[in-house]
Design a protein around this motif. Sequence first.
Motif, PDB file in Angstrom:
ATOM      1  N   VAL A  96     -90.905   8.513  -5.854  1.00  0.00           N
ATOM      2  CA  VAL A  96     -91.494   9.471  -4.902  1.00  0.00           C
ATOM      3  C   VAL A  96     -91.680  10.803  -5.621  1.00  0.00           C
ATOM      4  CG1 VAL A  96     -90.949  10.872  -2.860  1.00  0.00           C
ATOM      5  CG2 VAL A  96     -90.653   8.393  -2.789  1.00  0.00           C
ATOM      6  N   LYS A  97     -92.764  11.490  -5.283  1.00  0.00           N
ATOM      7  CA  LYS A  97     -92.985  12.826  -5.837  1.00  0.00           C
ATOM      8  C   LYS A  97     -93.215  13.812  -4.700  1.00  0.00           C
ATOM      9  CE  LYS A  97     -96.013  15.566  -8.846  1.00  0.00           C
ATOM     10  NZ  LYS A  97     -97.231  15.563  -9.696  1.00  0.00           N
ATOM     11  N   ILE A  98     -92.433  14.892  -4.690  1.00  0.00           N
ATOM     12  CA  ILE A  98     -92.641  15.999  -3.751  1.00  0.00           C
ATOM     13  C   ILE A  98     -92.863  17.249  -4.594  1.00  0.00           C
ATOM     14  CG2 ILE A  98     -91.646  17.402  -1.917  1.00  0.00           C
ATOM     15  CD1 ILE A  98     -89.937  14.993  -1.123  1.00  0.00           C
ATOM     16  N   HIS A 116     -91.173   4.099  -1.554  1.00  0.00           N
ATOM     17  CA  HIS A 116     -91.449   4.240  -2.986  1.00  0.00           C
ATOM     18  C   HIS A 116     -92.927   4.516  -3.290  1.00  0.00           C
ATOM     19  CE1 HIS A 116     -93.248   0.178  -3.496  1.00  0.00           C
ATOM     20  NE2 HIS A 116     -92.319  -0.223  -2.650  1.00  0.00           N
ATOM     21  N   ASP A 117     -93.142   5.269  -4.350  1.00  0.00           N
ATOM     22  CA  ASP A 117     -94.471   5.587  -4.888  1.00  0.00           C
ATOM     23  C   ASP A 117     -95.307   6.484  -3.980  1.00  0.00           C
ATOM     24  OD1 ASP A 117     -94.786   3.971  -7.522  1.00  0.00           O
ATOM     25  OD2 ASP A 117     -93.945   2.528  -6.100  1.00  0.00           O
ATOM     26  N   SER A 118     -94.688   7.106  -3.000  1.00  0.00           N
ATOM     27  CA  SER A 118     -95.420   8.035  -2.142  1.00  0.00           C
ATOM     28  C   SER A 118     -95.357   9.445  -2.721  1.00  0.00           C
ATOM     29  CB  SER A 118     -94.862   8.017  -0.722  1.00  0.00           C
ATOM     30  OG  SER A 118     -95.154   6.785  -0.089  1.00  0.00           O
ATOM     31  N   GLU A 119     -96.323  10.282  -2.315  1.00  0.00           N
ATOM     32  CA  GLU A 119     -96.428  11.621  -2.894  1.00  0.00           C
ATOM     33  C   GLU A 119     -96.787  12.639  -1.824  1.00  0.00           C
ATOM     34  OE1 GLU A 119     -98.910  13.976  -6.444  1.00  0.00           O
ATOM     35  OE2 GLU A 119     -98.908  11.776  -6.339  1.00  0.00           O
ATOM     36  N   ILE A 120     -96.096  13.759  -1.846  1.00  0.00           N
ATOM     37  CA  ILE A 120     -96.410  14.908  -0.996  1.00  0.00           C
ATOM     38  C   ILE A 120     -96.767  16.069  -1.908  1.00  0.00           C
ATOM     39  CG2 ILE A 120     -95.503  16.575   0.671  1.00  0.00           C
ATOM     40  CD1 ILE A 120     -93.678  14.355   1.713  1.00  0.00           C
ATOM     41  N   LEU A 139    -100.163   9.115   0.244  1.00  0.00           N
ATOM     42  CA  LEU A 139    -100.454  10.452  -0.277  1.00  0.00           C
ATOM     43  C   LEU A 139    -100.681  11.402   0.885  1.00  0.00           C
ATOM     44  CD1 LEU A 139    -101.172  12.528  -2.494  1.00  0.00           C
ATOM     45  CD2 LEU A 139    -103.529  11.670  -2.383  1.00  0.00           C
ATOM     46  N   ILE A 140     -99.927  12.507   0.908  1.00  0.00           N
ATOM     47  CA  ILE A 140    -100.103  13.556   1.911  1.00  0.00           C
ATOM     48  C   ILE A 140    -100.350  14.848   1.152  1.00  0.00           C
ATOM     49  CG2 ILE A 140     -99.057  14.795   3.849  1.00  0.00           C
ATOM     50  CD1 ILE A 140     -97.224  12.337   4.240  1.00  0.00           C
ATOM     51  N   ILE A 175    -103.775   7.795   3.115  1.00  0.00           N
ATOM     52  CA  ILE A 175    -104.012   9.154   2.630  1.00  0.00           C
ATOM     53  C   ILE A 175    -104.191  10.062   3.843  1.00  0.00           C
ATOM     54  CG2 ILE A 175    -105.557  10.665   1.314  1.00  0.00           C
ATOM     55  CD1 ILE A 175    -106.333   8.232  -0.364  1.00  0.00           C
ATOM     56  N   ILE A 176    -103.426  11.157   3.888  1.00  0.00           N
ATOM     57  CA  ILE A 176    -103.543  12.146   4.960  1.00  0.00           C
ATOM     58  C   ILE A 176    -103.962  13.464   4.322  1.00  0.00           C
ATOM     59  CG2 ILE A 176    -102.321  13.417   6.768  1.00  0.00           C
ATOM     60  CD1 ILE A 176    -100.547  10.995   7.162  1.00  0.00           C
ATOM     61  N   LEU A 177    -105.074  14.014   4.795  1.00  0.00           N
ATOM     62  CA  LEU A 177    -105.683  15.172   4.159  1.00  0.00           C
ATOM     63  C   LEU A 177    -105.507  16.441   4.987  1.00  0.00           C
ATOM     64  CD1 LEU A 177    -108.907  13.446   2.774  1.00  0.00           C
ATOM     65  CD2 LEU A 177    -106.779  13.948   1.570  1.00  0.00           C
ATOM     66  N   LYS A 178    -105.976  17.536   4.454  1.00  0.00           N
ATOM     67  CA  LYS A 178    -105.711  18.887   4.975  1.00  0.00           C
ATOM     68  C   LYS A 178    -106.091  19.035   6.447  1.00  0.00           C
ATOM     69  CE  LYS A 178    -110.216  20.874   3.945  1.00  0.00           C
ATOM     70  NZ  LYS A 178    -111.014  21.832   3.198  1.00  0.00           N
ATOM     71  N   GLY A 179    -105.331  19.888   7.145  1.00  0.00           N
ATOM     72  CA  GLY A 179    -105.671  20.284   8.502  1.00  0.00           C
ATOM     73  C   GLY A 179    -105.397  19.256   9.572  1.00  0.00           C
ATOM     74  N   VAL A 180    -104.770  18.138   9.215  1.00  0.00           N
ATOM     75  CA  VAL A 180    -104.571  17.038  10.159  1.00  0.00           C
ATOM     76  C   VAL A 180    -103.278  17.240  10.947  1.00  0.00           C
ATOM     77  CG1 VAL A 180    -103.978  14.585  10.282  1.00  0.00           C
ATOM     78  CG2 VAL A 180    -105.942  15.323   8.934  1.00  0.00           C
ATOM     79  N   ILE A 181    -103.341  16.972  12.243  1.00  0.00           N
ATOM     80  CA  ILE A 181    -102.156  16.829  13.083  1.00  0.00           C
ATOM     81  C   ILE A 181    -102.093  15.370  13.515  1.00  0.00           C
ATOM     82  CG2 ILE A 181    -101.005  17.498  15.225  1.00  0.00           C
ATOM     83  CD1 ILE A 181    -102.511  20.170  15.070  1.00  0.00           C
ATOM     84  N   VAL A 182    -101.006  14.693  13.164  1.00  0.00           N
ATOM     85  CA  VAL A 182    -100.796  13.312  13.595  1.00  0.00           C
ATOM     86  C   VAL A 182     -99.855  13.358  14.778  1.00  0.00           C
ATOM     87  CG1 VAL A 182    -100.035  11.004  12.945  1.00  0.00           C
ATOM     88  CG2 VAL A 182    -101.119  12.474  11.233  1.00  0.00           C
ATOM     89  N   GLY A 183    -100.362  12.998  15.949  1.00  0.00           N
ATOM     90  CA  GLY A 183     -99.613  13.156  17.188  1.00  0.00           C
ATOM     91  C   GLY A 183     -98.397  12.255  17.277  1.00  0.00           C
ATOM     92  N   GLU A 184     -97.472  12.649  18.126  1.00  0.00           N
ATOM     93  CA  GLU A 184     -96.207  11.930  18.308  1.00  0.00           C
ATOM     94  C   GLU A 184     -96.439  10.455  18.628  1.00  0.00           C
ATOM     95  OE1 GLU A 184     -92.138  12.154  21.051  1.00  0.00           O
ATOM     96  OE2 GLU A 184     -93.682  13.692  21.231  1.00  0.00           O
ATOM     97  N   GLY A 185     -95.616   9.590  18.031  1.00  0.00           N
ATOM     98  CA  GLY A 185     -95.642   8.171  18.358  1.00  0.00           C
ATOM     99  C   GLY A 185     -96.823   7.400  17.809  1.00  0.00           C
ATOM    100  N   THR A 186     -97.592   8.003  16.933  1.00  0.00           N
ATOM    101  CA  THR A 186     -98.793   7.353  16.407  1.00  0.00           C
ATOM    102  C   THR A 186     -98.445   6.357  15.301  1.00  0.00           C
ATOM    103  OG1 THR A 186    -100.357   9.089  16.993  1.00  0.00           O
ATOM    104  CG2 THR A 186    -100.865   7.834  15.015  1.00  0.00           C
TER     105      THR A 186
END
Length: 219
Positions: A96-98, A116-120, A139-140, A175-186
């Motif tokens: 993981v990379k932060i 594993h292998d995820s990146e922020i 990737l976030i 992949i989650i990109l800029k400005g995104v809000i992922v709502g609760e329970g999604t």
Amino acid sequence: MMNKLRKLWNLCRMVDVWQTWRLYKMQPHDRSAQLHICNRSQIHVDKTAKIEMLPKAILEFNMMEDPFKDVRPSRLILHENSRLVCKGHIQTFEAVKIECLPNAVVEIGDKSYINHDSEIRCRERITIGNNVSIAYNVLIQDSDYHTTYDDKGNPKPQTLPIMIEDNVWIGANVIILKGVIVGEGTIVAAGSVVTKSVPPYSLVGGNPARIIKQNIKHS
């Protein structure tokens, strides 16, 4: 009782004592907080950066999934005046990379894990809520790192904060990109590219991600 002892033994085997002690020396914490840098971690924390451990928070960085194989290194990189805020029990697994760029803030809530292998990659702010499950190779990132333009030729902002609310399940290779809000329970289906905000309790998937189903429930 035996399960607790086995868990404690496994944790003792994994903890990198030198890295953990060095961070405690650099970053004073509440006495009730626990910071465990495990296995082959690569830690680069600028002297002006900070790891904020809330009372009773636990960060287990680069945990071992398979005790019979060598664990690949994870990386934690905090640049000048950046912050990693740990608000509860957080686990990250191998490779993981932060990375927090100068003045950026990453905040992670209780009972959340990063597989594993995820990146922020954070340039401004990324907030991850409680009980968030992040699968492998995710990737976030909150910035394009390049300027893009709208139909009228006006520049769009390069960087916008990301918010992932409580009880979200993010599938593999997302992949989650800029400005995104992922709502609760999604639930974000595997392989999705999330470019726009998602309402609570939705199932989304695709590239770009679209709503497949609403009012969902998951455990």
